[in-house]
Design a protein around this motif. Structure first.
Motif, PDB file in Angstrom:
ATOM      1  N   ILE A   9      10.262   4.015   3.415  1.00 63.81           N
ATOM      2  CA  ILE A   9      11.159   5.115   3.046  1.00 63.81           C
ATOM      3  C   ILE A   9      11.459   5.984   4.268  1.00 63.81           C
ATOM      4  O   ILE A   9      12.619   6.331   4.530  1.00 63.81           O
ATOM      5  N   THR A  10      10.434   6.306   5.026  1.00 68.32           N
ATOM      6  CA  THR A  10      10.616   7.113   6.234  1.00 68.32           C
ATOM      7  C   THR A  10      11.524   6.395   7.231  1.00 68.32           C
ATOM      8  O   THR A  10      12.377   7.015   7.864  1.00 68.32           O
ATOM      9  N   ASN A  11      11.348   5.100   7.345  1.00 72.01           N
ATOM     10  CA  ASN A  11      12.188   4.302   8.234  1.00 72.01           C
ATOM     11  C   ASN A  11      13.661   4.397   7.817  1.00 72.01           C
ATOM     12  O   ASN A  11      14.556   4.526   8.662  1.00 72.01           O
ATOM     13  N   SER A  49       0.853  -1.187   0.000  1.00 73.79           N
ATOM     14  CA  SER A  49       0.000   0.000   0.000  1.00 73.79           C
ATOM     15  C   SER A  49       0.892   1.242   0.000  1.00 73.79           C
ATOM     16  O   SER A  49       2.089   1.163   0.315  1.00 73.79           O
ATOM     17  N   ASP A  50       0.321   2.368  -0.337  1.00 67.94           N
ATOM     18  CA  ASP A  50       1.079   3.618  -0.342  1.00 67.94           C
ATOM     19  C   ASP A  50       1.652   3.910   1.042  1.00 67.94           C
ATOM     20  O   ASP A  50       2.798   4.347   1.171  1.00 67.94           O
ATOM     21  N   SER A  51       0.874   3.660   2.074  1.00 73.37           N
ATOM     22  CA  SER A  51       1.349   3.938   3.433  1.00 73.37           C
ATOM     23  C   SER A  51       2.491   2.996   3.824  1.00 73.37           C
ATOM     24  O   SER A  51       3.405   3.398   4.549  1.00 73.37           O
ATOM     25  N   GLN A  52       2.464   1.759   3.335  1.00 69.58           N
ATOM     26  CA  GLN A  52       3.561   0.835   3.617  1.00 69.58           C
ATOM     27  C   GLN A  52       4.856   1.295   2.932  1.00 69.58           C
ATOM     28  O   GLN A  52       5.925   1.254   3.531  1.00 69.58           O
ATOM     29  N   VAL A  53       4.751   1.730   1.690  1.00 71.89           N
ATOM     30  CA  VAL A  53       5.924   2.225   0.966  1.00 71.89           C
ATOM     31  C   VAL A  53       6.470   3.468   1.668  1.00 71.89           C
ATOM     32  O   VAL A  53       7.676   3.594   1.896  1.00 71.89           O
ATOM     33  N   GLN A  54       5.578   4.358   2.020  1.00 72.90           N
ATOM     34  CA  GLN A  54       5.995   5.575   2.712  1.00 72.90           C
ATOM     35  C   GLN A  54       6.674   5.240   4.041  1.00 72.90           C
ATOM     36  O   GLN A  54       7.697   5.836   4.389  1.00 72.90           O
ATOM     37  N   ALA A  55       6.148   4.266   4.769  1.00 72.40           N
ATOM     38  CA  ALA A  55       6.739   3.861   6.052  1.00 72.40           C
ATOM     39  C   ALA A  55       8.143   3.295   5.847  1.00 72.40           C
ATOM     40  O   ALA A  55       9.053   3.585   6.637  1.00 72.40           O
TER      41      ALA A  55
END
Length: 149
Positions: free
Chosen positions: A93-95, A85-91
């Motif tokens: 990258i943020t990580n 999901s978009d939120s998983q990808v964002q997480a």
């Protein structure tokens, strides 16, 4: 008997690989310490200050790398970004940004410790030696110019 032998081999192969990696890491670390010792040419008093700071620094960086590697395993298991999901990808990258920031924080912490404990030229020699060591390591183990096998 053969199935037991095969199962035993499959169980022990990862341990042999890990031991080999550990052996190579120890060899590289010993080479790095020798390199730094030669390049820094520390007085006995400076060495008493430098090496404990350096050892603490290495332990902290190693713990961060281990944590980062464990987090990357889940990312590597993902075969396609499109499956997330978009939120998983964002997480993810943020990580990664967070790990880079923590690494930078460790770098700054030990830079400040070194510069408050040793002459700044010694600190400068350390950073120069770090850079030249990376090049030496690449040429020695990475197949660059002067690669030895």
């Amino acid at each position: 008997m053969k199935p037991i032998l095969v199962a035993s081999l499959l169980f022990f192969i990862p341990m042999f690989i890990q031991a080999q990696d550990r052996g190579q890491n120890q060899e590289i670390e010993a080479y790095k310490v020798a390199w730094l010792t030669q390049k820094l040419d520390l007085s006995p008093e400076e060495a008493k200050i430098f090496w404990p700071i350096y050892n603490d620094w290495q332990r902290e960086q190693m713990a961060l790398r281990k944590e980062r590697f464990q987090n990357l395993i889940s990312f590597r298991k993902t075969t396609e970004i499109d499956d997330l999901s978009d939120s998983q990808v964002q997480a993810l990258i943020t990580n990664e940004f967070n790990f880079k920031q923590r690494d930078l924080n460790i770098e700054k912490k030990y830079y400040n410790l070194l510069k408050s404990s040793l002459p700044i030229k010694v600190v400068g020699k350390y950073y120069r030696a770090q850079e030249t060591f990376k090049k030496e390591l690449l040429s020695r183990y990475g197949g660059g110019p002067g690669h030895k096998n």
